[in-house]
Design a protein around this motif. Structure first.
Motif, PDB file in Angstrom:
ATOM      1  N   MET A   1      79.869  61.530 -31.136  1.00 39.79           N
ATOM      2  CA  MET A   1      80.964  61.753 -32.093  1.00 39.79           C
ATOM      3  C   MET A   1      81.161  60.464 -32.878  1.00 39.79           C
ATOM      4  O   MET A   1      81.278  59.408 -32.317  1.00 39.79           O
ATOM      5  CB  MET A   1      82.252  62.100 -31.361  1.00 39.79           C
ATOM      6  CG  MET A   1      82.099  63.294 -30.440  1.00 39.79           C
ATOM      7  SD  MET A   1      81.970  64.823 -31.329  1.00 39.79           S
ATOM      8  CE  MET A   1      83.671  65.049 -31.785  1.00 39.79           C
ATOM      9  N   ASP A   2      81.256  60.575 -34.197  1.00 41.78           N
ATOM     10  CA  ASP A   2      81.294  59.363 -34.988  1.00 41.78           C
ATOM     11  C   ASP A   2      82.558  59.269 -35.808  1.00 41.78           C
ATOM     12  O   ASP A   2      83.562  59.873 -35.477  1.00 41.78           O
ATOM     13  CB  ASP A   2      80.055  59.327 -35.892  1.00 41.78           C
ATOM     14  CG  ASP A   2      79.530  57.936 -36.045  1.00 41.78           C
ATOM     15  OD1 ASP A   2      80.265  57.105 -36.580  1.00 41.78           O
ATOM     16  OD2 ASP A   2      78.399  57.681 -35.645  1.00 41.78           O
ATOM     17  N   ALA A   3      82.462  58.527 -36.914  1.00 50.21           N
ATOM     18  CA  ALA A   3      83.648  58.201 -37.687  1.00 50.21           C
ATOM     19  C   ALA A   3      84.428  59.445 -38.071  1.00 50.21           C
ATOM     20  O   ALA A   3      85.642  59.500 -37.970  1.00 50.21           O
ATOM     21  CB  ALA A   3      83.249  57.443 -38.946  1.00 50.21           C
ATOM     22  N   GLU A   4      83.691  60.467 -38.557  1.00 50.14           N
ATOM     23  CA  GLU A   4      84.380  61.643 -39.007  1.00 50.14           C
ATOM     24  C   GLU A   4      84.980  62.437 -37.855  1.00 50.14           C
ATOM     25  O   GLU A   4      85.899  63.221 -38.036  1.00 50.14           O
ATOM     26  CB  GLU A   4      83.458  62.556 -39.818  1.00 50.14           C
ATOM     27  CG  GLU A   4      82.156  62.901 -39.126  1.00 50.14           C
ATOM     28  CD  GLU A   4      81.073  61.908 -39.440  1.00 50.14           C
ATOM     29  OE1 GLU A   4      81.378  60.719 -39.599  1.00 50.14           O
ATOM     30  OE2 GLU A   4      79.921  62.329 -39.521  1.00 50.14           O
ATOM     31  N   SER A   5      84.444  62.232 -36.626  1.00 48.30           N
ATOM     32  CA  SER A   5      84.990  62.946 -35.485  1.00 48.30           C
ATOM     33  C   SER A   5      86.303  62.340 -35.040  1.00 48.30           C
ATOM     34  O   SER A   5      87.079  62.942 -34.329  1.00 48.30           O
ATOM     35  CB  SER A   5      84.000  62.918 -34.328  1.00 48.30           C
ATOM     36  OG  SER A   5      83.814  61.602 -33.877  1.00 48.30           O
ATOM     37  N   THR A   6      86.559  61.089 -35.457  1.00 45.83           N
ATOM     38  CA  THR A   6      87.830  60.444 -35.148  1.00 45.83           C
ATOM     39  C   THR A   6      88.787  60.771 -36.279  1.00 45.83           C
ATOM     40  O   THR A   6      88.994  59.995 -37.195  1.00 45.83           O
ATOM     41  CB  THR A   6      87.644  58.934 -35.028  1.00 45.83           C
ATOM     42  OG1 THR A   6      86.557  58.691 -34.162  1.00 45.83           O
ATOM     43  CG2 THR A   6      88.891  58.271 -34.501  1.00 45.83           C
ATOM     44  N   LEU A  77      79.223  49.195 -22.871  1.00 43.62           N
ATOM     45  CA  LEU A  77      79.454  49.225 -24.311  1.00 43.62           C
ATOM     46  C   LEU A  77      79.922  50.601 -24.772  1.00 43.62           C
ATOM     47  O   LEU A  77      80.835  50.705 -25.607  1.00 43.62           O
ATOM     48  CB  LEU A  77      78.183  48.815 -25.057  1.00 43.62           C
ATOM     49  CG  LEU A  77      77.770  47.348 -24.928  1.00 43.62           C
ATOM     50  CD1 LEU A  77      76.462  47.089 -25.669  1.00 43.62           C
ATOM     51  CD2 LEU A  77      78.864  46.418 -25.444  1.00 43.62           C
ATOM     52  N   TYR A  78      79.328  51.664 -24.244  1.00 46.19           N
ATOM     53  CA  TYR A  78      79.768  53.002 -24.633  1.00 46.19           C
ATOM     54  C   TYR A  78      81.189  53.278 -24.156  1.00 46.19           C
ATOM     55  O   TYR A  78      81.973  53.949 -24.846  1.00 46.19           O
ATOM     56  CB  TYR A  78      78.808  54.070 -24.111  1.00 46.19           C
ATOM     57  CG  TYR A  78      77.723  54.400 -25.104  1.00 46.19           C
ATOM     58  CD1 TYR A  78      78.041  54.885 -26.370  1.00 46.19           C
ATOM     59  CD2 TYR A  78      76.387  54.205 -24.799  1.00 46.19           C
ATOM     60  CE1 TYR A  78      77.054  55.165 -27.304  1.00 46.19           C
ATOM     61  CE2 TYR A  78      75.391  54.489 -25.723  1.00 46.19           C
ATOM     62  CZ  TYR A  78      75.734  54.964 -26.973  1.00 46.19           C
ATOM     63  OH  TYR A  78      74.759  55.234 -27.899  1.00 46.19           O
ATOM     64  N   PHE A  79      81.543  52.773 -22.988  1.00 50.23           N
ATOM     65  CA  PHE A  79      82.925  52.910 -22.517  1.00 50.23           C
ATOM     66  C   PHE A  79      83.880  52.251 -23.507  1.00 50.23           C
ATOM     67  O   PHE A  79      84.923  52.813 -23.855  1.00 50.23           O
ATOM     68  CB  PHE A  79      83.065  52.273 -21.131  1.00 50.23           C
ATOM     69  CG  PHE A  79      84.479  52.188 -20.638  1.00 50.23           C
ATOM     70  CD1 PHE A  79      85.164  53.326 -20.246  1.00 50.23           C
ATOM     71  CD2 PHE A  79      85.125  50.960 -20.574  1.00 50.23           C
ATOM     72  CE1 PHE A  79      86.485  53.242 -19.805  1.00 50.23           C
ATOM     73  CE2 PHE A  79      86.434  50.868 -20.125  1.00 50.23           C
ATOM     74  CZ  PHE A  79      87.113  52.012 -19.735  1.00 50.23           C
ATOM     75  N   LEU A 103      87.543  63.656 -24.800  1.00 44.47           N
ATOM     76  CA  LEU A 103      87.895  63.501 -23.388  1.00 44.47           C
ATOM     77  C   LEU A 103      86.654  63.500 -22.508  1.00 44.47           C
ATOM     78  O   LEU A 103      86.570  62.759 -21.519  1.00 44.47           O
ATOM     79  CB  LEU A 103      88.851  64.617 -22.959  1.00 44.47           C
ATOM     80  CG  LEU A 103      90.274  64.542 -23.515  1.00 44.47           C
ATOM     81  CD1 LEU A 103      91.095  65.729 -23.019  1.00 44.47           C
ATOM     82  CD2 LEU A 103      90.955  63.232 -23.124  1.00 44.47           C
ATOM     83  N   THR A 104      85.664  64.331 -22.861  1.00 43.28           N
ATOM     84  CA  THR A 104      84.414  64.373 -22.095  1.00 43.28           C
ATOM     85  C   THR A 104      83.712  63.028 -22.130  1.00 43.28           C
ATOM     86  O   THR A 104      83.232  62.535 -21.098  1.00 43.28           O
ATOM     87  CB  THR A 104      83.477  65.465 -22.647  1.00 43.28           C
ATOM     88  OG1 THR A 104      84.101  66.736 -22.504  1.00 43.28           O
ATOM     89  CG2 THR A 104      82.146  65.465 -21.896  1.00 43.28           C
ATOM     90  N   TYR A 105      83.660  62.411 -23.301  1.00 43.73           N
ATOM     91  CA  TYR A 105      82.991  61.122 -23.426  1.00 43.73           C
ATOM     92  C   TYR A 105      83.724  60.033 -22.638  1.00 43.73           C
ATOM     93  O   TYR A 105      83.099  59.219 -21.955  1.00 43.73           O
ATOM     94  CB  TYR A 105      82.892  60.709 -24.896  1.00 43.73           C
ATOM     95  CG  TYR A 105      81.970  61.573 -25.720  1.00 43.73           C
ATOM     96  CD1 TYR A 105      80.883  62.211 -25.140  1.00 43.73           C
ATOM     97  CD2 TYR A 105      82.183  61.767 -27.079  1.00 43.73           C
ATOM     98  CE1 TYR A 105      80.032  63.009 -25.888  1.00 43.73           C
ATOM     99  CE2 TYR A 105      81.334  62.564 -27.838  1.00 43.73           C
ATOM    100  CZ  TYR A 105      80.265  63.189 -27.240  1.00 43.73           C
ATOM    101  OH  TYR A 105      79.433  63.972 -27.979  1.00 43.73           O
ATOM    102  N   ILE A 106      85.040  60.020 -22.739  1.00 42.30           N
ATOM    103  CA  ILE A 106      85.812  59.000 -22.017  1.00 42.30           C
ATOM    104  C   ILE A 106      85.648  59.166 -20.514  1.00 42.30           C
ATOM    105  O   ILE A 106      85.344  58.209 -19.785  1.00 42.30           O
ATOM    106  CB  ILE A 106      87.296  59.068 -22.407  1.00 42.30           C
ATOM    107  CG1 ILE A 106      87.487  58.666 -23.875  1.00 42.30           C
ATOM    108  CG2 ILE A 106      88.126  58.151 -21.500  1.00 42.30           C
ATOM    109  CD1 ILE A 106      88.894  58.912 -24.402  1.00 42.30           C
ATOM    110  N   ILE A 107      85.838  60.397 -20.021  1.00 42.71           N
ATOM    111  CA  ILE A 107      85.771  60.658 -18.582  1.00 42.71           C
ATOM    112  C   ILE A 107      84.369  60.410 -18.042  1.00 42.71           C
ATOM    113  O   ILE A 107      84.193  59.789 -16.987  1.00 42.71           O
ATOM    114  CB  ILE A 107      86.219  62.101 -18.273  1.00 42.71           C
ATOM    115  CG1 ILE A 107      87.705  62.269 -18.599  1.00 42.71           C
ATOM    116  CG2 ILE A 107      85.962  62.454 -16.808  1.00 42.71           C
ATOM    117  CD1 ILE A 107      88.190  63.707 -18.547  1.00 42.71           C
TER     118      ILE A 107
END
Length: 296
Positions: A1-6, A77-79, A103-107
């Protein structure tokens, strides 16, 4: 997920007199048009490749009960990317698709780092030699200088964009140094993450064609850097040739030698010595080994 996903707060709901960061990116923002072009096939493919890569990584670790072949530095780094970029979850409401992915990426990043702690005995420190400070410090400075809006969330978002451009570099260095049998799951993970960025680049190109005023320099810089490393890695993995490998390993070794000297002078010990005391030979590379690597 990138800039536009935020997804930043849409000014379509509130009339603002001040020019916000979205206006800086796109001129006088047509949010309806921007949203329509943001949800395109390239973005969807990129998102699901990213998700699939994470699933592959988790399944590989669970199946082998090992983190061999995986760079812990890349996961750190991804975290950082996820927790600094997705703070907008607390800022405004978003659709279910974005909330699920964020949430999936963070968890998942937290789970993966937890697995590194649990499976520490399988962690190949000798290959994970990238000095994170060399990546983090320039990205912090760049985010402060190049942010579109000097606010807490905006600076962190910009920081995440620059960090993501280098997030896979420790994994590439790990793979370049790897001499034992390669873990297929780790290789597939790298390919999925690199492909995700390629499709996001196609997404940016598509939006630029449809919206000539569209501009997202921070994302583009990070994307170009990551795609360049990814293409070179693919060339190395499938043909054995690489334009960047020798240079990257030489720079990495020199940086760590300098870091070790500074630590020795200040602390009386170094990361390399501490790693050796744990049974590893992290970051100690002689000239002979460097010549051997260049000849491979």
């Amino acid at each position: 997920m990138d800039a536009e996903s935020t997804t930043k707060p849409l000014a379509a709901k509130v009339v603002r007199k001040a020019v916000d960061s979205m206006d800086k990116l796109h001129g006088t923002t047509n949010f309806t048009k921007l949203t329509a072009y943001s949800w395109n096939i390239f973005r969807y493919v990129g998102d699901y490749l990213h998700l699939f890569g994470i699933v592959v990584l988790l399944v590989t670790i669970a199946r082998t009960k090992s983190v061999a072949g995986i760079s812990k530095s890349t996961q750190i780094l991804y975290f950082l990317v996820f927790i600094t970029r997705y703070l907008d979850l607390l800022d405004h409401s978003q659709n279910a698709y974005l909330v699920f992915f964020k949430l999936t990426y963070i968890i998942s990043s937290i789970v993966i780092l937890g697995l590194f702690v649990q499976l520490d005995r399988t962690y190949e420190r000798r290959n994970d030699t990238c000095n994170l400070a060399v990546i983090l410090l320039p990205c912090v400075l760049a985010s402060l200088i190049l942010t579109n809006e000097f606010s807490f969330l905006e600076v962190l978002w910009t920081f995440s964009e620059f960090i993501e451009g280098f997030a896979m570099v420790p994994q590439y260095i790990f793979c370049y140094r790897e001499r034992s049998a390669r873990v297929w799951g780790a290789g597939l993970y790298v390919i999925c993450l690199g492909s995700y960025r390629v499709f996001y680049a196609l997404n940016w190109i598509y939006k630029k064609i449809e919206m000539p005023n569209y501009s997202d320099i921070q994302s583009w810089i990070g994307g170009i850097i990551e795609i360049a490393f990814f293409l070179d890695f693919l060339n190395y993995r499938f043909t054995g040739n690489s334009m960047l490998r020798s240079m990257v390993l030489t720079v990495d070794t020199k940086i760590n030698e300098i870091s070790d000297k500074i630590e020795m002078n200040v602390l009386g010990t170094s990361s390399a010595l501490r790693a050796e005391s744990e049974g590893g030979d992290l970051r100690r590379r002689g000239r002979k080994e460097e010549r051997e690597m260049e000849d491979v």
